[in-house]
Design a protein around this motif. Structure first.
Motif, PDB file in Angstrom:
ATOM      1  N   MET A 139       1.232 142.918 -19.130  1.00 34.28           N
ATOM      2  CA  MET A 139       0.714 142.025 -20.167  1.00 34.28           C
ATOM      3  C   MET A 139      -0.042 140.855 -19.555  1.00 34.28           C
ATOM      4  O   MET A 139      -1.082 140.442 -20.064  1.00 34.28           O
ATOM      5  CB  MET A 139       1.868 141.509 -21.041  1.00 34.28           C
ATOM      6  N   ILE A 140       0.499 140.297 -18.466  1.00 27.28           N
ATOM      7  CA  ILE A 140      -0.158 139.166 -17.804  1.00 27.28           C
ATOM      8  C   ILE A 140      -1.559 139.552 -17.344  1.00 27.28           C
ATOM      9  O   ILE A 140      -2.516 138.790 -17.494  1.00 27.28           O
ATOM     10  CB  ILE A 140       0.698 138.663 -16.620  1.00 27.28           C
ATOM     11  N   LEU A 176      -3.248 135.927 -24.324  1.00 25.89           N
ATOM     12  CA  LEU A 176      -1.922 135.741 -24.912  1.00 25.89           C
ATOM     13  C   LEU A 176      -1.172 134.645 -24.168  1.00 25.89           C
ATOM     14  O   LEU A 176      -0.536 133.780 -24.767  1.00 25.89           O
ATOM     15  CB  LEU A 176      -1.135 137.062 -24.857  1.00 25.89           C
ATOM     16  N   PHE A 177      -1.281 134.657 -22.858  1.00 29.80           N
ATOM     17  CA  PHE A 177      -0.586 133.656 -22.051  1.00 29.80           C
ATOM     18  C   PHE A 177      -1.262 132.294 -22.153  1.00 29.80           C
ATOM     19  O   PHE A 177      -0.590 131.269 -22.069  1.00 29.80           O
ATOM     20  CB  PHE A 177      -0.444 134.157 -20.615  1.00 29.80           C
ATOM     21  N   ALA A 178      -2.563 132.271 -22.344  1.00 26.77           N
ATOM     22  CA  ALA A 178      -3.257 130.994 -22.566  1.00 26.77           C
ATOM     23  C   ALA A 178      -2.760 130.350 -23.864  1.00 26.77           C
ATOM     24  O   ALA A 178      -2.557 129.132 -23.931  1.00 26.77           O
ATOM     25  CB  ALA A 178      -4.766 131.204 -22.617  1.00 26.77           C
ATOM     26  N   VAL A 179      -2.523 131.167 -24.877  1.00 29.93           N
ATOM     27  CA  VAL A 179      -2.004 130.651 -26.145  1.00 29.93           C
ATOM     28  C   VAL A 179      -0.590 130.104 -25.948  1.00 29.93           C
ATOM     29  O   VAL A 179      -0.243 129.050 -26.473  1.00 29.93           O
ATOM     30  CB  VAL A 179      -2.034 131.730 -27.247  1.00 29.93           C
ATOM     31  N   HIS A 211      11.369 145.882 -17.729  1.00 34.52           N
ATOM     32  CA  HIS A 211      10.955 144.750 -18.564  1.00 34.52           C
ATOM     33  C   HIS A 211       9.927 143.895 -17.817  1.00 34.52           C
ATOM     34  O   HIS A 211       8.880 143.544 -18.359  1.00 34.52           O
ATOM     35  CB  HIS A 211      12.184 143.919 -18.935  1.00 34.52           C
ATOM     36  N   LEU A 212      10.223 143.596 -16.554  1.00 41.33           N
ATOM     37  CA  LEU A 212       9.312 142.761 -15.769  1.00 41.33           C
ATOM     38  C   LEU A 212       7.998 143.483 -15.472  1.00 41.33           C
ATOM     39  O   LEU A 212       6.938 142.848 -15.424  1.00 41.33           O
ATOM     40  CB  LEU A 212       9.993 142.291 -14.488  1.00 41.33           C
ATOM     41  N   ARG A 213       8.022 144.801 -15.331  1.00 45.18           N
ATOM     42  CA  ARG A 213       6.767 145.550 -15.133  1.00 45.18           C
ATOM     43  C   ARG A 213       5.890 145.474 -16.383  1.00 45.18           C
ATOM     44  O   ARG A 213       4.665 145.327 -16.286  1.00 45.18           O
ATOM     45  CB  ARG A 213       7.052 147.011 -14.779  1.00 45.18           C
ATOM     46  N   VAL A 214       6.523 145.586 -17.548  1.00 35.82           N
ATOM     47  CA  VAL A 214       5.754 145.466 -18.794  1.00 35.82           C
ATOM     48  C   VAL A 214       5.145 144.073 -18.903  1.00 35.82           C
ATOM     49  O   VAL A 214       3.983 143.920 -19.284  1.00 35.82           O
ATOM     50  CB  VAL A 214       6.636 145.802 -20.017  1.00 35.82           C
ATOM     51  N   LEU A 215       5.927 143.055 -18.561  1.00 33.21           N
ATOM     52  CA  LEU A 215       5.397 141.688 -18.601  1.00 33.21           C
ATOM     53  C   LEU A 215       4.253 141.509 -17.618  1.00 33.21           C
ATOM     54  O   LEU A 215       3.249 140.859 -17.932  1.00 33.21           O
ATOM     55  CB  LEU A 215       6.519 140.683 -18.318  1.00 33.21           C
TER      56      LEU A 215
END
Length: 151
Positions: A63-64, A70-73, A56-60
Motif C-alpha cells: 500500500m505504501i 493514501l498516506f499523504a492524507v 499484514h506488514l507485506r500488504v501495508l
C-alpha cells in the motif's frame, strides 16, 4: 481548508458538496473514515500469528508503494488531529478497527499486544513518505516482534 476550494479542486459545484457534507467537520470525518478503513482489511489468512503479522506488514508495504496519496492524507489527518479534538476523536474511533486487528494478531506472539500494535501503527505512519524504505523497515519490525532474525 474551505469547502468552496475543496469543491473546486474536485471539479464539483460547492452546493453539491454541501448536499453531502453540511460542514467541514463532516467532510473531514468522512475522509478519516474512508482513509482508516483502508487499513482494516490488510490481514490475509495465515497459518500462525507470526505469519499473519508478516503478511499484514507485506500488504501495508504494498500500500505504501502503490497508494502514496493514501498516506499523504493520513499525514494531514494526523496533523489536523493534533489541533482539533473532534478530528482526533474521529481518527481514534476509525483507527480502532486497525488497532483491534493488530492486537488480535499480536496476542500470544508478544508480551504486550496493545503496545506492539501502537509500534506497528507508528512505524507504518513513519515510513509512509519513504516507499523505498518501507520493505526493509517493516521486515525488520516483523523480525523483531516475531523473534525471527531471518525476516
Amino acid at each position: 481548508m474551505r469547502l468552496r476550494q475543496v469543491a473546486e479542486d474536485v471539479g464539483i459545484d460547492h452546493s453539491t458538496l454541501h448536499h453531502h457534507f453540511a460542514t467541514k467537520q463532516s467532510l473531514v470525518e468522512a475522509v478519516a473514515a474512508y482513509t482508516t478503513r483502508q487499513f482494516w482489511e490488510t490481514s490475509p489468512p495465515a497459518p500462525d500469528r507470526a505469519a499473519a503479522l508478516r503478511a499484514h506488514l507485506r500488504v501495508l508495504q504494498q500500500m505504501i508503494v502503490e497508494q502514496p496519496d493514501l498516506f499523504a492524507v493520513t499525514v494531514e489527518l494526523d496533523l489536523r488531529a493534533r489541533r482539533d479534538p473532534a478530528v482526533a476523536a474521529a481518527m481514534a474511533q476509525h483507527e480502532s478497527g486497525w488497532r483491534a486487528k493488530l492486537v488480535e494478531i499480536l496476542t500470544g506472539l508478544v508480551p504486550d499486544p496493545a503496545t506492539s500494535a501502537e509500534l506497528v501503527i507508528a512505524t507504518v505512519k513513519g515510513v509512509r513518505l519513504l516507499p523505498d524504505a518501507a520493505g526493509p523497515v517493516l521486515d525488520l519490525l516483523a523480525a523483531t516482534l516475531t523473534g525471527d532474525r531471518r525476516g
